[in-house]
Structure formats: C-alpha cells, structure tokens
Design a protein around this motif. Sequence first.
Motif, PDB file in Angstrom:
ATOM      1  N   VAL A  10       0.822  -1.213   0.000  1.00 34.45           N
ATOM      2  CA  VAL A  10       0.000   0.000   0.000  1.00 34.45           C
ATOM      3  C   VAL A  10       0.851   1.255   0.000  1.00 34.45           C
ATOM      4  N   SER A  11       2.153   1.110   0.067  1.00 37.75           N
ATOM      5  CA  SER A  11       3.031   2.270   0.082  1.00 37.75           C
ATOM      6  C   SER A  11       3.441   2.646  -1.333  1.00 37.75           C
ATOM      7  N   LEU A  12       3.146   3.876  -1.736  1.00 38.30           N
ATOM      8  CA  LEU A  12       3.511   4.348  -3.071  1.00 38.30           C
ATOM      9  C   LEU A  12       4.996   4.647  -3.172  1.00 38.30           C
ATOM     10  N   ASP A  13       5.663   4.734  -2.034  1.00 41.84           N
ATOM     11  CA  ASP A  13       7.091   5.031  -2.035  1.00 41.84           C
ATOM     12  C   ASP A  13       7.927   3.772  -1.887  1.00 41.84           C
ATOM     13  N   SER A  14       7.273   2.604  -1.950  1.00 46.77           N
ATOM     14  CA  SER A  14       7.984   1.351  -1.705  1.00 46.77           C
ATOM     15  C   SER A  14       9.010   1.084  -2.794  1.00 46.77           C
ATOM     16  N   ALA A  15      10.226   0.781  -2.364  1.00 49.98           N
ATOM     17  CA  ALA A  15      11.294   0.426  -3.295  1.00 49.98           C
ATOM     18  C   ALA A  15      11.540  -1.071  -3.180  1.00 49.98           C
ATOM     19  N   MET A  16      11.642  -1.741  -4.304  1.00 42.54           N
ATOM     20  CA  MET A  16      11.825  -3.190  -4.315  1.00 42.54           C
ATOM     21  C   MET A  16      13.011  -3.560  -5.184  1.00 42.54           C
ATOM     22  N   THR A  17      13.648  -4.638  -4.806  1.00 43.24           N
ATOM     23  CA  THR A  17      14.657  -5.235  -5.673  1.00 43.24           C
ATOM     24  C   THR A  17      13.952  -6.177  -6.641  1.00 43.24           C
ATOM     25  N   ILE A  18      14.660  -6.653  -7.631  1.00 48.14           N
ATOM     26  CA  ILE A  18      14.060  -7.575  -8.579  1.00 48.14           C
ATOM     27  C   ILE A  18      13.660  -8.877  -7.888  1.00 48.14           C
ATOM     28  N   ALA A  19      14.427  -9.266  -6.853  1.00 47.67           N
ATOM     29  CA  ALA A  19      14.092 -10.488  -6.104  1.00 47.67           C
ATOM     30  C   ALA A  19      12.799 -10.304  -5.332  1.00 47.67           C
ATOM     31  N   GLN A  20      12.612  -9.121  -4.733  1.00 47.79           N
ATOM     32  CA  GLN A  20      11.377  -8.854  -3.999  1.00 47.79           C
ATOM     33  C   GLN A  20      10.199  -8.711  -4.948  1.00 47.79           C
ATOM     34  N   LEU A  21      10.435  -8.104  -6.093  1.00 47.65           N
ATOM     35  CA  LEU A  21       9.379  -7.964  -7.088  1.00 47.65           C
ATOM     36  C   LEU A  21       8.871  -9.323  -7.544  1.00 47.65           C
ATOM     37  N   SER A  22       9.748 -10.315  -7.594  1.00 50.16           N
ATOM     38  CA  SER A  22       9.357 -11.643  -8.066  1.00 50.16           C
ATOM     39  C   SER A  22       8.301 -12.290  -7.180  1.00 50.16           C
ATOM     40  N   GLN A  23       8.135 -11.785  -5.955  1.00 54.37           N
ATOM     41  CA  GLN A  23       7.119 -12.329  -5.061  1.00 54.37           C
ATOM     42  C   GLN A  23       5.716 -11.911  -5.459  1.00 54.37           C
ATOM     43  N   PHE A  24       5.596 -10.857  -6.235  1.00 60.38           N
ATOM     44  CA  PHE A  24       4.293 -10.358  -6.658  1.00 60.38           C
ATOM     45  C   PHE A  24       4.022 -10.836  -8.089  1.00 60.38           C
ATOM     46  N   ASP A  25       3.854 -12.157  -8.202  1.00 58.15           N
ATOM     47  CA  ASP A  25       3.719 -12.761  -9.529  1.00 58.15           C
ATOM     48  C   ASP A  25       2.279 -13.057  -9.919  1.00 58.15           C
ATOM     49  N   GLY A  26       1.321 -12.677  -9.049  1.00 57.54           N
ATOM     50  CA  GLY A  26      -0.090 -12.857  -9.386  1.00 57.54           C
ATOM     51  C   GLY A  26      -0.646 -14.238  -9.131  1.00 57.54           C
ATOM     52  N   THR A  27       0.158 -15.162  -8.667  1.00 54.88           N
ATOM     53  CA  THR A  27      -0.313 -16.514  -8.379  1.00 54.88           C
ATOM     54  C   THR A  27      -0.612 -16.665  -6.899  1.00 54.88           C
ATOM     55  N   GLU A  28      -1.426 -17.681  -6.566  1.00 50.69           N
ATOM     56  CA  GLU A  28      -1.788 -17.967  -5.169  1.00 50.69           C
ATOM     57  C   GLU A  28      -2.301 -16.723  -4.458  1.00 50.69           C
ATOM     58  N   GLU A  29      -3.142 -15.949  -5.164  1.00 51.30           N
ATOM     59  CA  GLU A  29      -3.794 -14.754  -4.614  1.00 51.30           C
ATOM     60  C   GLU A  29      -2.808 -13.639  -4.269  1.00 51.30           C
ATOM     61  N   ARG A  30      -1.586 -13.707  -4.811  1.00 44.14           N
ATOM     62  CA  ARG A  30      -0.650 -12.612  -4.607  1.00 44.14           C
ATOM     63  C   ARG A  30      -0.905 -11.502  -5.619  1.00 44.14           C
ATOM     64  N   LYS A  31      -0.451 -10.308  -5.313  1.00 43.40           N
ATOM     65  CA  LYS A  31      -0.559  -9.189  -6.227  1.00 43.40           C
ATOM     66  C   LYS A  31       0.251  -9.449  -7.491  1.00 43.40           C
ATOM     67  N   ALA A  32      -0.174  -8.804  -8.590  1.00 44.37           N
ATOM     68  CA  ALA A  32       0.539  -8.943  -9.861  1.00 44.37           C
ATOM     69  C   ALA A  32       1.223  -7.620 -10.185  1.00 44.37           C
TER      70      ALA A  32
END
Length: 305
Positions: A189-211
């Motif tokens: 929910v944070s618009l200022d959130s910074a992610m690495t590519i490894a952290q971004l990979s967690q939001f892959d849209g599967t198992e009810e995760r965000k895409a």
Amino acid sequence: MRLKNFLVGIVILLLSASNLFATEELAEVTSRECAFCHLDSSGGGELTPAGEGYALFLGGGSASANVDKDESSDSRLFRFIVGYLHILFGFFWFGTILYVHLILKPAYASRGLPRGEVKLGLASMVVMGVTGAILFAYRVPDTSILLTTRFGILLLIKIALYLIMVCSALFAVFVLGPRLRRKRAQDSVSLDSAMTIAQLSQFDGTEERKAYFAYQGEIYDATDSPLWKNGSHMGRHQAGCDLTEVLSQAPHGEDKISALKTVGTLTDEDKIEMSPPQKVFYTMAYMNLGFVLLIIFVLACWRWW
C-alpha cells in the motif's frame, strides 16, 4: 594370526554378553564388516543368520534369542515401509530447502512463506519424526551405543540437527511468517515502496498474490487488469519481472502501461534496508541450508566412512 584374532573375538563376545550386541571394536579385531552380523551394512538393527548365531551364543543358547520367522517377515516389511516413508519425506523436505535456497534464493520467501511449501515442510517434519522414532527403536537396542559407537554418535548428531531444524522451521512459520506478511502488506500500500528484482518476483499474481511488474524503473500494479489473469499477460509475460526490454515486442505502446497504478520503484539489491524479521529469516534460511548439507555429510559418513 587368524586363530589369535578369533580367540580375542571370543573373549570380547563373552565380556559383552550382558549387552547382547556387537561393537565396532569386535569388527576391527575379527576383520569382519558390520554386514557380517547385520542386514544393514552400517550396523545395528536386524541380524543375519551369522549375527543370530552370535546372539544365541551370547545368550547362552537360550531359545528366547530366536525370532519367530513369520513375525520376523512382518517386522521386516513394516520396517521397510517406515524406512521408505522416512527417506521419501526427507527428499521432499530437503529437496524443497535446496531448491528454494540455491535456485530461487531466500528472497523467494522473504515476504512470507508460500502456503504450499509450509504445508509440505510441516507434513515432512511430522512424518520424519514419527518414522525416525520407529527406526530408532529398531536400530538402537541399548542407548549406551549412542555415545560409544560411530553409528550412535552419528545418529545423535543427525537427531540434534533435525530437532534444531524443526524448531527453526516452527519459529519461521508461526513467528516470522506473520511478521513478513505484515511487512509485505505495508509495502503493497506504500507508493514510495522500493523493491529489488528479487522482492518484485514475489508479486507474480499466483496464489492470490498481487501482480506487479517493472517498466523503466517504475513498478506497476496489474492485479485488477483482465489482461493479467493469474499474473500472466497473453500467455507470454509473467508478473513479478522487469518488462522494460520486452515492450518492443508488444503490439501496444507505453500508454497501456502508464494507465496502470504505480506502487513503487525498482532499486538495486544493496540499496534496500532489510527489516529485522527479514534479516533473521535470511540467517535461518542459510543456517538450515548448512544443516541439510551436514545431515547429508553424516549419512555419507554413516555409509561409506
């Protein structure tokens, strides 16, 4: 020399008659492998005919030393099934750890453990614990061998590593897991959130995760887009990735991407400050990886040292 070794072996057998099991020293003196007396080449457990003969000799020829043949067959089948399950679920548990930690990296689960891995891990720990206790009863006729034989010492090390891994896994599931999920929710929910590519990979849209996907350093939320069902776009692109380089292959322009909501920025790994729960998780993850390699080393020593 052979006669001398034989007589020394007989003396050792007589001195150890109260224990009714052989020792590594006996094998060394008589130049016999453990497999001479035991069906298991590493020693302990069910006896060969020669081993049963030794047991009868140590017991003074008592008929009670004999095992009923039908009962022995049933016991052998039961132990085989238990051993099979022990090894099978050991493969499940250790295989998951090796795959996640060596291929996917701990960042795969650093924002919350996937439910599939959690269920498989917990089931494996329970089955391995139960089957291990049964096999322990078969393999250890006297607990004194745990401190006096190579087999016993290695078994103690294996059990200790297993218990540490179970405790760390339970801590990760029931203490760290909820904290990591809360951290992931805050980042979502944070618009200022910074992610690495490894952290971004967690939001892959599967198992009810965000895409989420990244484009030119910005991270976009495609969760509610009908074109990103289960995190997949047109069957070609998967959420959780940096799609900057593949836009040239798309039939549309940047306007389709800019219409999506931005949720953060893509940053380098070394610019991200991990939270305390994430630091603990990484430490425990690599610790368990080391324990898996140690247990495999113990098994190798058990068999071939």
